[in-house]
Design a protein around this motif. Structure first.
Motif: not given
Ligand code: SF4
Ligand code: SF4
Lengths: 197, 350
Positions: B98-106, B121-126, B152-156, B161-166
Protein backbone atom coordinates in the motif's frame (compact mmCIF):
# COMPACT_ATOMS: atom_id res chain seq x y z
CA UNK A 1 25.44 -17.83 -29.18
CA UNK A 2 23.12 -18.97 -31.93
CA UNK A 3 21.57 -21.34 -29.44
CA UNK A 4 21.14 -18.49 -26.98
CA UNK A 5 19.25 -16.35 -29.46
CA UNK A 6 17.18 -19.30 -30.61
CA UNK A 7 16.21 -20.03 -27.01
CA UNK A 8 15.11 -16.47 -26.58
CA UNK A 9 13.09 -16.51 -29.78
CA UNK A 10 11.53 -19.85 -28.83
CA UNK A 11 10.61 -18.45 -25.43
CA UNK A 12 8.79 -15.47 -26.84
CA UNK A 13 7.27 -17.33 -29.78
CA UNK A 14 5.89 -20.27 -27.83
CA UNK A 15 4.37 -17.96 -25.26
CA UNK A 16 2.62 -16.09 -28.04
CA UNK A 17 1.32 -19.34 -29.50
CA UNK A 18 -0.02 -20.33 -26.09
CA UNK A 19 -1.61 -16.95 -25.61
CA UNK A 20 -3.32 -17.21 -28.97
CA UNK A 21 -4.82 -20.54 -27.96
CA UNK A 22 -6.14 -19.28 -24.64
CA UNK A 23 -7.47 -16.16 -26.32
CA UNK A 24 -9.43 -18.26 -28.79
CA UNK A 25 -10.80 -20.42 -26.02
CA UNK A 26 -12.01 -17.38 -24.17
CA UNK A 27 -14.68 -16.78 -26.78
CA UNK A 28 -15.56 -20.37 -27.51
CA UNK A 29 -18.83 -21.93 -26.58
CA UNK A 30 -18.64 -22.99 -22.95
CA UNK A 31 -19.10 -26.61 -22.03
CA UNK A 32 -20.69 -25.93 -18.66
CA UNK A 33 -24.26 -27.13 -18.28
CA UNK A 34 -25.88 -25.20 -15.46
CA UNK A 35 -27.26 -28.30 -13.90
CA UNK A 36 -30.31 -27.51 -11.81
CA UNK A 37 -31.51 -25.03 -14.44
CA UNK A 38 -30.65 -27.05 -17.50
CA UNK A 39 -29.81 -30.69 -17.93
CA UNK A 40 -28.11 -33.04 -20.26
CA UNK A 41 -30.69 -35.12 -22.12
CA UNK A 42 -30.95 -38.43 -20.34
CA UNK A 43 -31.12 -41.50 -22.60
CA UNK A 44 -34.47 -43.27 -22.62
CA UNK A 45 -32.96 -46.52 -21.41
CA UNK A 46 -31.21 -44.94 -18.43
CA UNK A 47 -31.71 -46.89 -15.23
CA UNK A 48 -32.94 -44.54 -12.56
CA UNK A 49 -35.93 -44.50 -10.24
CA UNK A 50 -38.24 -47.49 -10.66
CA UNK A 51 -41.90 -47.00 -11.43
CA UNK A 52 -44.70 -49.55 -11.17
CA UNK A 53 -47.70 -49.29 -13.47
CA UNK A 54 -50.17 -50.90 -11.10
CA UNK A 55 -52.73 -51.49 -13.84
CA UNK A 56 -50.33 -53.75 -15.65
CA UNK A 57 -48.99 -55.75 -12.72
CA UNK A 58 -50.64 -59.14 -12.39
CA UNK A 59 -48.89 -60.00 -9.13
CA UNK A 60 -46.80 -62.86 -10.49
CA UNK A 61 -43.99 -62.13 -8.02
CA UNK A 62 -41.25 -62.75 -10.61
CA UNK A 63 -39.61 -59.43 -9.94
CA UNK A 64 -39.39 -60.01 -6.21
CA UNK A 65 -37.85 -63.40 -6.75
CA UNK A 66 -35.22 -62.28 -9.28
CA UNK A 67 -34.13 -59.18 -7.37
CA UNK A 68 -30.57 -59.84 -6.18
CA UNK A 69 -30.88 -57.57 -3.17
CA UNK A 70 -34.45 -58.46 -2.21
CA UNK A 71 -35.70 -54.95 -2.26
CA UNK A 72 -39.13 -55.69 -3.70
CA UNK A 73 -41.77 -57.14 -1.42
CA UNK A 74 -45.13 -58.17 -2.78
CA UNK A 75 -48.30 -59.48 -1.15
CA UNK A 76 -51.22 -60.70 -3.21
CA UNK A 77 -54.80 -61.78 -2.66
CA UNK A 78 -56.90 -63.96 -4.89
CA UNK A 79 -59.71 -62.16 -6.64
CA UNK A 80 -63.13 -63.52 -5.69
CA UNK A 81 -64.83 -65.01 -8.73
CA UNK A 82 -67.83 -62.93 -9.71
CA UNK A 83 -66.36 -59.88 -7.96
CA UNK A 84 -68.88 -57.14 -8.71
CA UNK A 85 -66.01 -54.81 -9.72
CA UNK A 86 -64.87 -57.30 -12.33
CA UNK A 87 -61.16 -56.27 -12.07
CA UNK A 88 -58.94 -56.33 -15.10
CA UNK A 89 -55.24 -56.33 -15.91
CA UNK A 90 -53.92 -54.19 -18.73
CA UNK A 91 -52.14 -56.82 -20.72
CA UNK A 92 -51.10 -54.78 -23.72
CA UNK A 93 -51.01 -51.02 -23.12
CA UNK A 94 -50.43 -50.20 -26.78
CA UNK A 95 -53.57 -51.89 -28.00
CA UNK A 96 -55.48 -51.22 -24.80
CA UNK A 97 -56.05 -54.93 -24.32
CA UNK A 98 -57.39 -55.95 -20.90
CA UNK A 99 -57.64 -59.40 -19.32
CA UNK A 100 -59.55 -60.48 -16.21
CA UNK A 101 -57.50 -60.06 -13.07
CA UNK A 102 -56.70 -63.13 -10.99
CA UNK A 103 -54.75 -61.55 -8.13
CA UNK A 104 -55.07 -58.32 -6.20
CA UNK A 105 -51.66 -56.79 -5.49
CA UNK A 106 -52.26 -55.63 -1.93
CA UNK A 107 -48.72 -54.60 -1.23
CA UNK A 108 -45.95 -53.61 -3.60
CA UNK A 109 -42.98 -51.97 -1.89
CA UNK A 110 -39.60 -51.17 -3.42
CA UNK A 111 -36.78 -50.03 -1.19
CA UNK A 112 -34.89 -47.72 -3.52
CA UNK A 113 -32.19 -47.34 -0.90
CA UNK A 114 -31.25 -50.96 -1.52
CA UNK A 115 -31.84 -51.16 -5.25
CA UNK A 116 -28.67 -51.65 -7.28
CA UNK A 117 -30.26 -50.69 -10.61
CA UNK A 118 -29.47 -54.05 -12.20
CA UNK A 119 -32.72 -53.88 -14.14
CA UNK A 120 -33.42 -57.59 -13.69
CA UNK A 121 -36.93 -56.91 -12.41
CA UNK A 122 -37.86 -55.02 -15.55
CA UNK A 123 -36.45 -57.82 -17.67
CA UNK A 124 -38.45 -60.61 -16.11
CA UNK A 125 -41.72 -58.77 -15.75
CA UNK A 126 -44.14 -60.45 -18.20
CA UNK A 127 -46.26 -57.35 -18.66
CA UNK A 128 -43.69 -54.54 -18.47
CA UNK A 129 -45.38 -53.29 -15.32
CA UNK A 130 -42.18 -52.28 -13.60
CA UNK A 131 -39.92 -49.87 -15.46
CA UNK A 132 -37.03 -47.53 -14.93
CA UNK A 133 -37.73 -43.84 -15.33
CA UNK A 134 -35.26 -41.07 -16.16
CA UNK A 135 -35.82 -39.34 -12.84
CA UNK A 136 -32.68 -39.41 -10.70
CA UNK A 137 -33.29 -36.48 -8.35
CA UNK A 138 -34.92 -38.27 -5.48
CA UNK A 139 -32.34 -38.23 -2.73
CA UNK A 140 -33.89 -37.65 0.66
CA UNK A 141 -32.89 -36.94 4.22
CA UNK A 142 -34.40 -40.11 5.64
CA UNK A 143 -33.89 -43.68 4.53
CA UNK A 144 -37.58 -44.37 5.12
CA UNK A 145 -38.51 -41.88 2.41
CA UNK A 146 -36.86 -44.15 -0.12
CA UNK A 147 -39.30 -46.97 0.58
CA UNK A 148 -41.79 -46.58 -2.22
CA UNK A 149 -45.33 -47.92 -1.89
CA UNK A 150 -46.74 -48.58 -5.30
CA UNK A 151 -49.98 -50.46 -4.75
CA UNK A 152 -53.09 -48.78 -6.06
CA UNK A 153 -55.31 -50.26 -3.33
CA UNK A 154 -56.31 -48.50 -0.13
CA UNK A 155 -56.16 -50.48 3.13
CA UNK A 156 -59.96 -50.37 3.32
CA UNK A 157 -60.43 -51.98 -0.06
CA UNK A 158 -57.85 -54.59 0.89
CA UNK A 159 -59.87 -55.42 4.02
CA UNK A 160 -63.15 -55.55 2.13
CA UNK A 161 -61.68 -57.70 -0.61
CA UNK A 162 -60.26 -60.03 2.00
CA UNK A 163 -63.65 -60.30 3.65
CA UNK A 164 -65.33 -60.93 0.33
CA UNK A 165 -62.87 -63.68 -0.43
CA UNK A 166 -63.36 -65.24 3.00
CA UNK A 167 -67.12 -65.20 2.65
CA UNK A 168 -66.82 -66.71 -0.76
CA UNK A 169 -64.47 -69.36 0.51
CA UNK A 170 -66.80 -70.16 3.43
CA UNK A 171 -69.72 -70.41 1.00
CA UNK A 172 -67.72 -72.64 -1.25
CA UNK A 173 -66.72 -74.81 1.67
CA UNK A 174 -70.33 -75.10 2.81
CA UNK A 175 -71.42 -75.97 -0.70
CA UNK A 176 -68.69 -78.53 -0.93
CA UNK A 177 -69.64 -80.02 2.43
CA UNK A 178 -73.29 -80.12 1.40
CA UNK A 179 -72.35 -81.76 -1.87
CA UNK A 180 -70.20 -84.30 -0.03
CA UNK A 181 -73.01 -85.07 2.42
CA UNK A 182 -75.43 -85.47 -0.47
CA UNK A 183 -73.05 -87.80 -2.24
CA UNK A 184 -72.52 -89.85 0.91
CA UNK A 185 -76.31 -90.05 1.39
CA UNK A 186 -76.80 -91.17 -2.16
CA UNK A 187 -74.07 -93.72 -1.82
CA UNK A 188 -75.64 -95.06 1.37
CA UNK A 189 -79.01 -95.18 -0.39
CA UNK A 190 -77.50 -97.07 -3.30
CA UNK A 191 -75.81 -99.51 -0.95
CA UNK A 192 -79.10 -100.09 0.86
CA UNK A 193 -80.98 -100.86 -2.37
CA UNK A 194 -78.16 -103.17 -3.47
CA UNK A 195 -78.28 -105.13 -0.23
CA UNK A 196 -82.12 -105.32 -0.39
CA UNK A 197 -81.87 -106.91 -3.78
CA UNK B 1 0.04 23.05 -11.87
CA UNK B 2 -0.99 21.70 -8.51
CA UNK B 3 -0.90 17.92 -8.66
CA UNK B 4 -3.30 17.21 -5.86
CA UNK B 5 -6.92 18.13 -6.23
CA UNK B 6 -7.67 17.54 -2.56
CA UNK B 7 -5.19 20.07 -1.34
CA UNK B 8 -6.61 22.47 -3.89
CA UNK B 9 -10.17 21.89 -2.76
CA UNK B 10 -9.84 21.40 0.98
CA UNK B 11 -6.78 23.46 1.66
CA UNK B 12 -3.50 22.38 3.15
CA UNK B 13 -4.92 20.75 6.27
CA UNK B 14 -5.35 17.34 7.88
CA UNK B 15 -8.76 16.69 6.29
CA UNK B 16 -7.18 16.84 2.86
CA UNK B 17 -4.38 14.51 3.91
CA UNK B 18 -6.77 12.00 5.46
CA UNK B 19 -8.80 12.01 2.27
CA UNK B 20 -5.67 11.50 0.20
CA UNK B 21 -4.58 8.58 2.39
CA UNK B 22 -7.96 6.87 2.61
CA UNK B 23 -9.22 7.28 -0.93
CA UNK B 24 -6.67 4.92 -2.56
CA UNK B 25 -7.43 2.35 0.15
CA UNK B 26 -11.09 2.33 -0.77
CA UNK B 27 -10.17 2.22 -4.40
CA UNK B 28 -7.78 -0.70 -3.87
CA UNK B 29 -10.36 -2.72 -1.94
CA UNK B 30 -12.78 -2.21 -4.80
CA UNK B 31 -10.08 -3.02 -7.31
CA UNK B 32 -9.20 -6.23 -5.45
CA UNK B 33 -12.80 -7.39 -5.69
CA UNK B 34 -12.91 -6.65 -9.41
CA UNK B 35 -9.53 -8.28 -9.97
CA UNK B 36 -10.57 -11.43 -8.13
CA UNK B 37 -13.72 -11.61 -10.19
CA UNK B 38 -11.72 -11.05 -13.36
CA UNK B 39 -9.32 -13.78 -12.35
CA UNK B 40 -12.16 -16.22 -11.73
CA UNK B 41 -14.02 -15.33 -14.88
CA UNK B 42 -11.07 -15.15 -17.24
CA UNK B 43 -9.64 -18.41 -15.97
CA UNK B 44 -13.02 -20.05 -16.41
CA UNK B 45 -13.51 -18.69 -19.92
CA UNK B 46 -10.06 -19.78 -20.99
CA UNK B 47 -10.89 -23.27 -19.82
CA UNK B 48 -14.27 -23.21 -21.62
CA UNK B 49 -16.15 -22.95 -18.34
CA UNK B 50 -18.58 -20.32 -17.19
CA UNK B 51 -17.04 -19.55 -13.83
CA UNK B 52 -19.12 -18.43 -10.86
CA UNK B 53 -22.70 -17.96 -11.99
CA UNK B 54 -24.90 -18.26 -8.93
CA UNK B 55 -23.89 -15.38 -6.64
CA UNK B 56 -25.68 -12.40 -8.05
CA UNK B 57 -26.28 -11.83 -11.76
CA UNK B 58 -23.55 -13.64 -13.69
CA UNK B 59 -21.82 -14.39 -10.39
CA UNK B 60 -20.50 -10.86 -9.98
CA UNK B 61 -20.94 -11.00 -6.20
CA UNK B 62 -18.63 -14.01 -5.86
CA UNK B 63 -15.61 -12.02 -4.55
CA UNK B 64 -17.83 -10.46 -1.88
CA UNK B 65 -18.99 -13.91 -0.86
CA UNK B 66 -15.39 -15.02 -0.57
CA UNK B 67 -14.45 -12.05 1.56
CA UNK B 68 -17.40 -12.70 3.85
CA UNK B 69 -16.36 -16.34 4.11
CA UNK B 70 -12.82 -15.37 5.09
CA UNK B 71 -14.15 -12.89 7.66
CA UNK B 72 -16.19 -15.59 9.35
CA UNK B 73 -13.25 -17.92 9.82
CA UNK B 74 -11.62 -18.50 13.16
CA UNK B 75 -8.45 -16.52 13.76
CA UNK B 76 -5.81 -19.16 14.43
CA UNK B 77 -2.23 -18.78 15.58
CA UNK B 78 -0.33 -22.08 15.54
CA UNK B 79 1.04 -23.15 18.89
CA UNK B 80 4.66 -23.28 17.86
CA UNK B 81 4.64 -20.21 15.67
CA UNK B 82 6.46 -17.07 16.66
CA UNK B 83 3.37 -15.16 17.77
CA UNK B 84 4.54 -11.61 17.17
CA UNK B 85 6.09 -12.12 13.76
CA UNK B 86 3.35 -14.47 12.67
CA UNK B 87 0.64 -11.96 13.38
CA UNK B 88 2.60 -9.04 12.02
CA UNK B 89 3.58 -10.55 8.66
CA UNK B 90 0.31 -10.13 6.74
CA UNK B 91 0.05 -6.47 7.74
CA UNK B 92 3.67 -5.95 6.80
CA UNK B 93 2.97 -7.36 3.40
CA UNK B 94 -0.07 -5.22 2.85
CA UNK B 95 1.61 -2.10 4.24
CA UNK B 96 4.51 -2.56 1.87
CA UNK B 97 2.18 -2.90 -1.05
CA UNK B 98 0.00 0.00 0.00
CA UNK B 99 2.86 2.35 0.73
CA UNK B 100 3.85 2.20 -2.92
CA UNK B 101 0.49 3.66 -3.94
CA UNK B 102 1.54 6.97 -2.41
CA UNK B 103 3.51 8.08 -5.45
CA UNK B 104 1.41 6.61 -8.27
CA UNK B 105 0.02 9.36 -10.48
CA UNK B 106 -3.62 8.40 -10.95
CA UNK B 107 -4.29 11.53 -12.94
CA UNK B 108 -2.72 14.93 -13.59
CA UNK B 109 -4.69 16.24 -10.65
CA UNK B 110 -4.32 13.35 -8.29
CA UNK B 111 -0.89 12.18 -7.26
CA UNK B 112 -1.17 11.31 -3.56
CA UNK B 113 2.38 12.47 -2.94
CA UNK B 114 4.25 14.10 -5.78
CA UNK B 115 7.81 13.50 -4.60
CA UNK B 116 10.84 13.77 -6.83
CA UNK B 117 12.17 10.33 -6.01
CA UNK B 118 8.99 8.47 -6.90
CA UNK B 119 10.57 5.59 -8.79
CA UNK B 120 13.26 5.12 -6.21
CA UNK B 121 10.67 5.22 -3.42
CA UNK B 122 8.54 2.55 -5.07
CA UNK B 123 11.51 0.27 -5.33
CA UNK B 124 12.44 0.86 -1.74
CA UNK B 125 9.02 0.26 -0.21
CA UNK B 126 8.10 -2.72 -2.34
CA UNK B 127 10.97 -4.52 -0.61
CA UNK B 128 8.95 -4.28 2.62
CA UNK B 129 6.50 -6.77 1.16
CA UNK B 130 9.41 -9.18 0.79
CA UNK B 131 10.15 -8.83 4.47
CA UNK B 132 6.53 -9.69 5.15
CA UNK B 133 6.93 -12.84 3.10
CA UNK B 134 10.05 -13.94 4.94
CA UNK B 135 8.50 -13.10 8.29
CA UNK B 136 5.40 -15.10 7.55
CA UNK B 137 7.35 -18.05 6.22
CA UNK B 138 9.78 -18.19 9.07
CA UNK B 139 7.36 -17.47 11.90
CA UNK B 140 4.90 -20.14 10.78
CA UNK B 141 7.34 -22.83 11.90
CA UNK B 142 6.38 -24.98 8.95
CA UNK B 143 8.80 -26.41 6.42
CA UNK B 144 6.59 -25.56 3.45
CA UNK B 145 6.19 -22.00 4.60
CA UNK B 146 9.90 -21.60 5.10
CA UNK B 147 10.75 -23.14 1.74
CA UNK B 148 8.15 -20.98 0.05
CA UNK B 149 9.46 -17.85 1.70
CA UNK B 150 13.05 -18.67 0.77
CA UNK B 151 12.12 -19.34 -2.82
CA UNK B 152 10.07 -16.19 -2.93
CA UNK B 153 12.94 -14.06 -1.72
CA UNK B 154 15.43 -15.72 -4.05
CA UNK B 155 13.07 -15.07 -6.91
CA UNK B 156 12.28 -11.49 -6.02
CA UNK B 157 15.96 -10.66 -5.67
CA UNK B 158 16.87 -12.23 -8.99
CA UNK B 159 14.12 -10.47 -10.83
CA UNK B 160 14.44 -7.13 -9.09
CA UNK B 161 17.61 -6.37 -11.03
CA UNK B 162 16.22 -6.63 -14.58
CA UNK B 163 13.13 -4.77 -13.41
CA UNK B 164 15.32 -2.05 -11.91
CA UNK B 165 17.26 -1.83 -15.17
CA UNK B 166 14.05 -1.36 -17.11
CA UNK B 167 12.88 1.33 -14.75
CA UNK B 168 16.26 3.01 -14.75
CA UNK B 169 16.23 3.18 -18.53
CA UNK B 170 12.99 5.12 -18.49
CA UNK B 171 14.41 7.37 -15.83
CA UNK B 172 17.28 8.06 -18.22
CA UNK B 173 14.87 8.77 -21.06
CA UNK B 174 12.74 11.11 -18.97
CA UNK B 175 15.68 12.57 -17.05
CA UNK B 176 13.58 12.37 -13.93
CA UNK B 177 12.58 10.01 -11.14
CA UNK B 178 9.32 11.83 -10.53
CA UNK B 179 6.54 9.64 -11.85
CA UNK B 180 4.29 12.56 -12.73
CA UNK B 181 7.17 14.17 -14.58
CA UNK B 182 7.78 10.92 -16.47
CA UNK B 183 4.16 10.95 -17.54
CA UNK B 184 4.30 14.55 -18.63
CA UNK B 185 7.30 13.83 -20.85
CA UNK B 186 5.37 11.17 -22.76
CA UNK B 187 2.98 13.78 -24.10
CA UNK B 188 1.81 13.81 -27.69
CA UNK B 189 0.13 10.58 -28.61
CA UNK B 190 0.76 6.91 -28.52
CA UNK B 191 4.12 7.04 -30.35
CA UNK B 192 5.64 9.25 -27.72
CA UNK B 193 5.16 6.66 -25.02
CA UNK B 194 8.34 5.14 -23.72
CA UNK B 195 7.47 1.71 -25.03
CA UNK B 196 7.97 3.30 -28.47
CA UNK B 197 11.12 5.15 -27.48
CA UNK B 198 9.54 8.30 -26.10
CA UNK B 199 9.34 11.63 -27.88
CA UNK B 200 12.07 12.20 -30.44
CA UNK B 201 12.92 12.58 -34.12
CA UNK B 202 12.12 9.88 -36.69
CA UNK B 203 15.39 8.03 -36.16
CA UNK B 204 14.23 7.00 -32.72
CA UNK B 205 13.18 3.79 -34.50
CA UNK B 206 16.73 2.62 -33.76
CA UNK B 207 16.07 2.76 -30.05
CA UNK B 208 12.58 1.38 -30.36
CA UNK B 209 13.54 -2.33 -30.20
CA UNK B 210 15.40 -1.67 -26.98
CA UNK B 211 12.58 0.13 -25.23
CA UNK B 212 10.16 -2.48 -26.45
CA UNK B 213 12.47 -5.22 -25.18
CA UNK B 214 12.76 -3.49 -21.84
CA UNK B 215 8.99 -3.32 -21.59
CA UNK B 216 8.88 -7.07 -22.20
CA UNK B 217 11.60 -7.65 -19.64
CA UNK B 218 9.78 -5.57 -17.08
CA UNK B 219 6.56 -7.45 -17.77
CA UNK B 220 8.28 -10.80 -17.15
CA UNK B 221 10.13 -9.55 -14.10
CA UNK B 222 6.98 -8.05 -12.63
CA UNK B 223 5.20 -11.37 -13.01
CA UNK B 224 8.00 -12.98 -11.05
CA UNK B 225 7.89 -10.27 -8.41
CA UNK B 226 4.20 -10.75 -7.79
CA UNK B 227 4.68 -14.53 -7.55
CA UNK B 228 2.24 -15.25 -10.29
CA UNK B 229 2.26 -18.14 -12.70
CA UNK B 230 4.49 -19.00 -14.57
CA UNK B 231 6.72 -17.84 -11.73
CA UNK B 232 4.64 -19.09 -8.83
CA UNK B 233 7.12 -21.59 -7.47
CA UNK B 234 7.04 -19.89 -4.04
CA UNK B 235 3.43 -20.98 -3.70
CA UNK B 236 3.36 -23.93 -6.05
CA UNK B 237 0.40 -25.91 -4.79
CA UNK B 238 1.75 -29.21 -6.02
CA UNK B 239 5.01 -28.82 -4.12
CA UNK B 240 4.53 -26.48 -1.20
CA UNK B 241 0.82 -26.57 -0.35
CA UNK B 242 0.54 -22.78 -0.50
CA UNK B 243 4.06 -21.51 0.13
CA UNK B 244 4.66 -18.91 2.78
CA UNK B 245 0.97 -18.52 3.71
CA UNK B 246 0.33 -22.22 4.29
CA UNK B 247 -0.38 -21.68 7.97
CA UNK B 248 -2.53 -18.61 7.54
CA UNK B 249 -6.29 -18.59 7.55
CA UNK B 250 -9.20 -16.21 7.83
CA UNK B 251 -8.49 -12.52 7.94
CA UNK B 252 -4.72 -12.91 7.91
CA UNK B 253 -4.86 -14.95 4.76
CA UNK B 254 -7.19 -12.35 3.28
CA UNK B 255 -4.56 -9.75 4.11
CA UNK B 256 -1.87 -11.70 2.24
CA UNK B 257 -4.25 -12.18 -0.63
CA UNK B 258 -5.10 -8.51 -0.73
CA UNK B 259 -1.39 -7.71 -0.52
CA UNK B 260 -0.74 -9.85 -3.56
CA UNK B 261 -3.48 -8.23 -5.57
CA UNK B 262 -2.33 -4.78 -4.56
CA UNK B 263 1.19 -5.76 -5.61
CA UNK B 264 -0.22 -6.77 -8.93
CA UNK B 265 -1.82 -3.34 -9.20
CA UNK B 266 1.43 -1.61 -8.27
CA UNK B 267 3.55 -3.34 -10.90
CA UNK B 268 0.84 -2.77 -13.49
CA UNK B 269 0.63 0.87 -12.48
CA UNK B 270 4.41 1.26 -12.78
CA UNK B 271 4.30 -0.40 -16.15
CA UNK B 272 1.46 1.82 -17.32
CA UNK B 273 3.20 4.90 -15.97
CA UNK B 274 6.68 4.39 -17.32
CA UNK B 275 5.96 2.59 -20.58
CA UNK B 276 2.41 3.47 -21.58
CA UNK B 277 2.22 7.11 -20.68
CA UNK B 278 0.16 6.77 -17.51
CA UNK B 279 -2.65 9.31 -17.63
CA UNK B 280 -1.68 10.55 -21.10
CA UNK B 281 -4.31 10.15 -23.75
CA UNK B 282 -3.15 7.98 -26.66
CA UNK B 283 -4.33 10.70 -29.08
CA UNK B 284 -2.16 13.50 -27.82
CA UNK B 285 -2.85 16.12 -25.20
CA UNK B 286 -5.65 17.87 -27.12
CA UNK B 287 -8.04 14.93 -27.55
CA UNK B 288 -9.69 13.24 -24.61
CA UNK B 289 -7.26 14.50 -22.06
CA UNK B 290 -7.82 16.27 -18.80
CA UNK B 291 -7.89 15.19 -15.18
CA UNK B 292 -10.94 12.92 -15.50
CA UNK B 293 -9.89 11.47 -18.81
CA UNK B 294 -6.44 11.06 -17.28
CA UNK B 295 -7.87 8.91 -14.54
CA UNK B 296 -9.78 6.92 -17.14
CA UNK B 297 -6.72 6.33 -19.33
CA UNK B 298 -4.61 5.39 -16.36
CA UNK B 299 -7.14 2.86 -15.11
CA UNK B 300 -7.69 1.50 -18.60
CA UNK B 301 -3.97 0.95 -19.06
CA UNK B 302 -3.56 -0.64 -15.65
CA UNK B 303 -6.58 -2.83 -16.34
CA UNK B 304 -5.07 -3.97 -19.60
CA UNK B 305 -1.78 -4.89 -17.97
CA UNK B 306 -3.60 -6.73 -15.17
CA UNK B 307 -5.58 -8.59 -17.80
CA UNK B 308 -2.31 -9.56 -19.48
CA UNK B 309 -1.03 -10.92 -16.21
CA UNK B 310 -4.18 -12.98 -15.76
CA UNK B 311 -4.01 -14.10 -19.36
CA UNK B 312 -0.42 -15.28 -18.98
CA UNK B 313 -1.21 -17.00 -15.74
CA UNK B 314 -3.82 -19.19 -17.36
CA UNK B 315 -1.69 -19.84 -20.41
CA UNK B 316 1.66 -20.94 -19.09
CA UNK B 317 2.68 -23.79 -16.82
CA UNK B 318 4.96 -23.20 -13.86
CA UNK B 319 8.72 -22.93 -14.39
CA UNK B 320 11.11 -25.20 -12.58
CA UNK B 321 13.43 -23.54 -10.06
CA UNK B 322 16.52 -23.93 -12.22
CA UNK B 323 14.66 -22.68 -15.29
CA UNK B 324 13.53 -19.70 -13.30
CA UNK B 325 17.07 -18.84 -12.29
CA UNK B 326 18.24 -19.49 -15.83
CA UNK B 327 15.72 -17.08 -17.25
CA UNK B 328 16.43 -14.45 -14.64
CA UNK B 329 20.20 -14.43 -14.65
CA UNK B 330 21.16 -15.68 -18.09
CA UNK B 331 18.55 -14.04 -20.26
CA UNK B 332 16.74 -11.15 -18.62
CA UNK B 333 19.76 -9.67 -16.87
CA UNK B 334 22.16 -9.47 -19.86
CA UNK B 335 19.36 -8.36 -22.15
CA UNK B 336 18.31 -5.62 -19.77
CA UNK B 337 21.91 -4.45 -19.55
CA UNK B 338 22.20 -4.32 -23.33
CA UNK B 339 18.95 -2.43 -23.65
CA UNK B 340 19.92 -0.04 -20.90
CA UNK B 341 23.27 0.60 -22.48
CA UNK B 342 21.70 1.26 -25.88
CA UNK B 343 19.18 3.65 -24.40
CA UNK B 344 21.80 5.49 -22.39
CA UNK B 345 23.92 5.84 -25.53
CA UNK B 346 20.98 7.18 -27.48
CA UNK B 347 20.17 9.68 -24.78
CA UNK B 348 23.78 10.84 -24.81
CA UNK B 349 23.85 11.26 -28.59
CA UNK B 350 20.71 13.32 -29.06
S1 SF4 C 1 -33.32 -53.04 -10.51
FE1 SF4 C 1 -33.42 -52.81 -8.29
S2 SF4 C 1 -35.44 -53.60 -7.76
FE2 SF4 C 1 -34.98 -54.31 -9.84
S3 SF4 C 1 -34.12 -56.35 -9.56
FE3 SF4 C 1 -32.41 -54.89 -9.63
S4 SF4 C 1 -32.04 -54.38 -7.52
FE4 SF4 C 1 -34.02 -55.33 -7.56
S1 SF4 D 1 -44.23 -56.09 -11.61
FE1 SF4 D 1 -44.21 -57.58 -13.26
S2 SF4 D 1 -42.92 -59.23 -12.47
FE2 SF4 D 1 -43.44 -57.96 -10.71
S3 SF4 D 1 -45.27 -58.96 -9.83
FE3 SF4 D 1 -46.00 -57.35 -11.26
S4 SF4 D 1 -46.29 -58.45 -13.21
FE4 SF4 D 1 -45.00 -59.76 -11.93
Amino acid sequence: MANYIKNMWDGVYTVLVGMKITWKHMFMKKVTVQYPDEMYPIPKNARNRLQLYADQCNGCNSCARICPVNCISIETLRVTPNDPENPKVLEDPENDHWLPRKLWVTKYDIDMAKCCYCSLCTTVCPSAAIQHTTDFEYSSYFKEDLLYHFTAMTPETVVSKKQMLEEHQAKEKAAKAAAAAKAAEEQAKAAATASAN
Amino acid sequence: METNIFIQLLGNNWIAYTAIAVLPLGFLLLYALVAILAELKVSAWMQDRLGPMRTGPWGILQPLAEVVKLLQKEDITPDLANKVLYNLAPYMMFTGAYAAVAVIPFSQQFVPSNINLGLFYIFAVSAIATIGVVMGGWASNNKYSLLGAMRSVAQIISYEIPAAMAILATAVLASSLNLNEINTVQDGGIFNWFIFGGPGPWFKVFVLPFTFGLCLIYMIASLAETNRTPFDIPEGESELVAGYHTEYGGMKFAMFFLGEYVNMFIVSAIMATIFFGGWQSPFGSSIMSGPVWGLFWFLAKVGTVVFFQIWLRWTLPRLRVDQLMDLGWKYLLPMSFICFFAIALWKMLI
